[in-house]
Design a protein around this motif. Sequence first.
Motif, PDB file in Angstrom:
ATOM      1  N   LEU A   6      49.827 -37.410  24.247  1.00 44.38           N
ATOM      2  CA  LEU A   6      49.690 -36.891  22.888  1.00 44.38           C
ATOM      3  C   LEU A   6      50.853 -37.263  21.984  1.00 44.38           C
ATOM      4  O   LEU A   6      50.672 -37.757  20.893  1.00 44.38           O
ATOM      5  CB  LEU A   6      49.565 -35.365  22.927  1.00 44.38           C
ATOM      6  CG  LEU A   6      48.315 -34.836  23.598  1.00 44.38           C
ATOM      7  CD1 LEU A   6      48.422 -33.345  23.779  1.00 44.38           C
ATOM      8  CD2 LEU A   6      47.101 -35.168  22.751  1.00 44.38           C
ATOM      9  N   LYS A   7      52.067 -36.959  22.432  1.00 45.21           N
ATOM     10  CA  LYS A   7      53.269 -37.172  21.600  1.00 45.21           C
ATOM     11  C   LYS A   7      53.111 -36.541  20.217  1.00 45.21           C
ATOM     12  O   LYS A   7      53.387 -37.154  19.185  1.00 45.21           O
ATOM     13  CB  LYS A   7      53.541 -38.678  21.449  1.00 45.21           C
ATOM     14  CG  LYS A   7      54.111 -39.316  22.703  1.00 45.21           C
ATOM     15  CD  LYS A   7      55.624 -39.168  22.728  1.00 45.21           C
ATOM     16  CE  LYS A   7      56.209 -39.874  23.947  1.00 45.21           C
ATOM     17  NZ  LYS A   7      57.644 -39.600  24.065  1.00 45.21           N
ATOM     18  N   MET A   8      52.573 -35.335  20.183  1.00 48.66           N
ATOM     19  CA  MET A   8      52.396 -34.641  18.906  1.00 48.66           C
ATOM     20  C   MET A   8      53.507 -33.634  18.718  1.00 48.66           C
ATOM     21  O   MET A   8      53.875 -32.952  19.656  1.00 48.66           O
ATOM     22  CB  MET A   8      51.084 -33.841  18.909  1.00 48.66           C
ATOM     23  CG  MET A   8      49.852 -34.687  18.905  1.00 48.66           C
ATOM     24  SD  MET A   8      48.447 -33.608  19.203  1.00 48.66           S
ATOM     25  CE  MET A   8      48.163 -33.025  17.551  1.00 48.66           C
ATOM     26  N   THR A   9      53.991 -33.521  17.481  1.00 49.34           N
ATOM     27  CA  THR A   9      54.955 -32.450  17.273  1.00 49.34           C
ATOM     28  C   THR A   9      54.198 -31.130  17.284  1.00 49.34           C
ATOM     29  O   THR A   9      53.029 -31.061  16.918  1.00 49.34           O
ATOM     30  CB  THR A   9      55.720 -32.597  15.942  1.00 49.34           C
ATOM     31  OG1 THR A   9      54.786 -32.447  14.897  1.00 49.34           O
ATOM     32  CG2 THR A   9      56.408 -33.931  15.852  1.00 49.34           C
ATOM     33  N   VAL A  10      54.894 -30.103  17.699  1.00 51.17           N
ATOM     34  CA  VAL A  10      54.249 -28.811  17.887  1.00 51.17           C
ATOM     35  C   VAL A  10      53.748 -28.237  16.574  1.00 51.17           C
ATOM     36  O   VAL A  10      52.806 -27.466  16.525  1.00 51.17           O
ATOM     37  CB  VAL A  10      55.244 -27.865  18.584  1.00 51.17           C
ATOM     38  CG1 VAL A  10      54.791 -26.437  18.532  1.00 51.17           C
ATOM     39  CG2 VAL A  10      55.423 -28.316  20.016  1.00 51.17           C
ATOM     40  N   ASP A  12      52.260 -29.825  14.202  1.00 50.82           N
ATOM     41  CA  ASP A  12      51.194 -30.633  13.586  1.00 50.82           C
ATOM     42  C   ASP A  12      50.073 -29.805  12.973  1.00 50.82           C
ATOM     43  O   ASP A  12      49.652 -30.050  11.850  1.00 50.82           O
ATOM     44  CB  ASP A  12      50.568 -31.597  14.613  1.00 50.82           C
ATOM     45  CG  ASP A  12      51.312 -32.921  14.652  1.00 50.82           C
ATOM     46  OD1 ASP A  12      52.221 -33.110  13.828  1.00 50.82           O
ATOM     47  OD2 ASP A  12      50.974 -33.750  15.513  1.00 50.82           O
ATOM     48  N   SER A  13      49.563 -28.826  13.729  1.00 54.19           N
ATOM     49  CA  SER A  13      48.419 -28.059  13.229  1.00 54.19           C
ATOM     50  C   SER A  13      48.843 -27.248  12.008  1.00 54.19           C
ATOM     51  O   SER A  13      48.086 -27.117  11.041  1.00 54.19           O
ATOM     52  CB  SER A  13      47.841 -27.152  14.314  1.00 54.19           C
ATOM     53  OG  SER A  13      48.790 -26.200  14.720  1.00 54.19           O
ATOM     54  N   ASN A  14      50.073 -26.743  12.021  1.00 55.76           N
ATOM     55  CA  ASN A  14      50.562 -25.990  10.859  1.00 55.76           C
ATOM     56  C   ASN A  14      50.735 -26.898   9.639  1.00 55.76           C
ATOM     57  O   ASN A  14      50.424 -26.502   8.518  1.00 55.76           O
ATOM     58  CB  ASN A  14      51.891 -25.311  11.201  1.00 55.76           C
ATOM     59  CG  ASN A  14      52.373 -24.438  10.065  1.00 55.76           C
ATOM     60  OD1 ASN A  14      51.710 -23.483   9.686  1.00 55.76           O
ATOM     61  ND2 ASN A  14      53.498 -24.793   9.473  1.00 55.76           N
ATOM     62  N   GLU A 127      61.623 -24.754   9.488  1.00 51.41           N
ATOM     63  CA  GLU A 127      60.855 -25.663  10.350  1.00 51.41           C
ATOM     64  C   GLU A 127      59.360 -25.555  10.126  1.00 51.41           C
ATOM     65  O   GLU A 127      58.603 -26.404  10.585  1.00 51.41           O
ATOM     66  CB  GLU A 127      61.161 -25.359  11.822  1.00 51.41           C
ATOM     67  CG  GLU A 127      62.621 -25.613  12.171  1.00 51.41           C
ATOM     68  CD  GLU A 127      62.986 -25.111  13.557  1.00 51.41           C
ATOM     69  OE1 GLU A 127      62.068 -24.776  14.332  1.00 51.41           O
ATOM     70  OE2 GLU A 127      64.184 -25.055  13.844  1.00 51.41           O
ATOM     71  N   PHE A 128      58.900 -24.491   9.461  1.00 54.04           N
ATOM     72  CA  PHE A 128      57.464 -24.273   9.317  1.00 54.04           C
ATOM     73  C   PHE A 128      57.056 -24.324   7.851  1.00 54.04           C
ATOM     74  O   PHE A 128      57.498 -23.503   7.051  1.00 54.04           O
ATOM     75  CB  PHE A 128      57.060 -22.925   9.942  1.00 54.04           C
ATOM     76  CG  PHE A 128      57.137 -22.952  11.441  1.00 54.04           C
ATOM     77  CD1 PHE A 128      56.024 -23.316  12.184  1.00 54.04           C
ATOM     78  CD2 PHE A 128      58.314 -22.663  12.097  1.00 54.04           C
ATOM     79  CE1 PHE A 128      56.083 -23.372  13.564  1.00 54.04           C
ATOM     80  CE2 PHE A 128      58.395 -22.725  13.480  1.00 54.04           C
ATOM     81  CZ  PHE A 128      57.271 -23.070  14.215  1.00 54.04           C
TER      82      PHE A 128
END
Lengths: 217, 114
Positions: A6-10, A12-14, A127-128
């Motif tokens: 995946l290599k997705m940042t955590v 991403d969905s946010n 961060e969010f």
Amino acid sequence: MKVIELKMTVTDSNDRDAETLRRELGERGIFLINLMSAPGSGKTTLISRTITDLAGRAKIAVMEADIASDVDAERISALGAESIQVHTDGMCHMDAGMTRAGLDGMDFSGGEIVFLENVGNLICPAEFDTGAHRNVMILSVPEGDDKPLKYPLMFQTSDALVITKMDAAPYFDFDLGAVIRRAKALNPGIRIFPVSAKTGEGMSEWESYILSEREDG
Amino acid sequence: MHELGIVKHVIRTLHDVAEENGVSRIGSVTLEVGEVSGVVLEQLVDCWNYFREKDDLVRGAPLFVETIEAVTFCTACEKTYGTVAHGKTCPFCGSGETYLLTGSEFSIKQIEAE
């Protein structure tokens, strides 16, 4: 069992939720400003003064995010502004989903400027993405001029920095020039507003900034 | 607690991934976490072990964490050094004109899909 790389940042969905929220608010003519600071920086006092000063020129609504309690929302609603208290139930920051849920509980007629008073914390709120149109950091004089060195991400993600309690500057070893230099080193485009909500110093520059940023969307 | 929110975000992201890939159950999750990402691993694992039992997609799935070393680059002497030991100040020349190369990562590296 199949492995999926995946290599997705955590976040991403946010990040996706935040982009959607920002666009939808823009379409409704609502301008959302995310205010971030340490506890006790004078966020609620700054907002209260801004509401009073801009009465008749802008409709201001406030979303107060706290881990518990509703003392801040009570102060704001005493001024007659639309406000809502969001409890994060122990979470140390607001994300886009929580911001949307809070906004859904408010009554808007259109054209509002909404302040999101984020949880008092200089780390995770940076961060969010909340879906706000502008991120503003508040730093109060008693916190000291070395904050940019300790919390660089907060200064990097903010569009503007409001330095509050300037009336107290003579009593603290607070070097305004040093803060400006350190903040600009991290974020050359950051706008800086030294103010005192008590004496009114600098408030008109800050308020003009809000009004003109809203025009820019 | 920071880790509580992060675990919720991880699980949300995993649901998106599962839907895109037609996965109904995840066997394990591997994260890459930088040494200076600000995450406390013990708390992260505790939160994971709590939430995974409340979610059919990840129920029982172990969380593996690969740590990425934090390395800082000094723009004055152009050397690199370990961030955890020395922070923002270069141990070779004393300059503060430094920036982080690696160590702030927090990403989902891979999942095992059943």
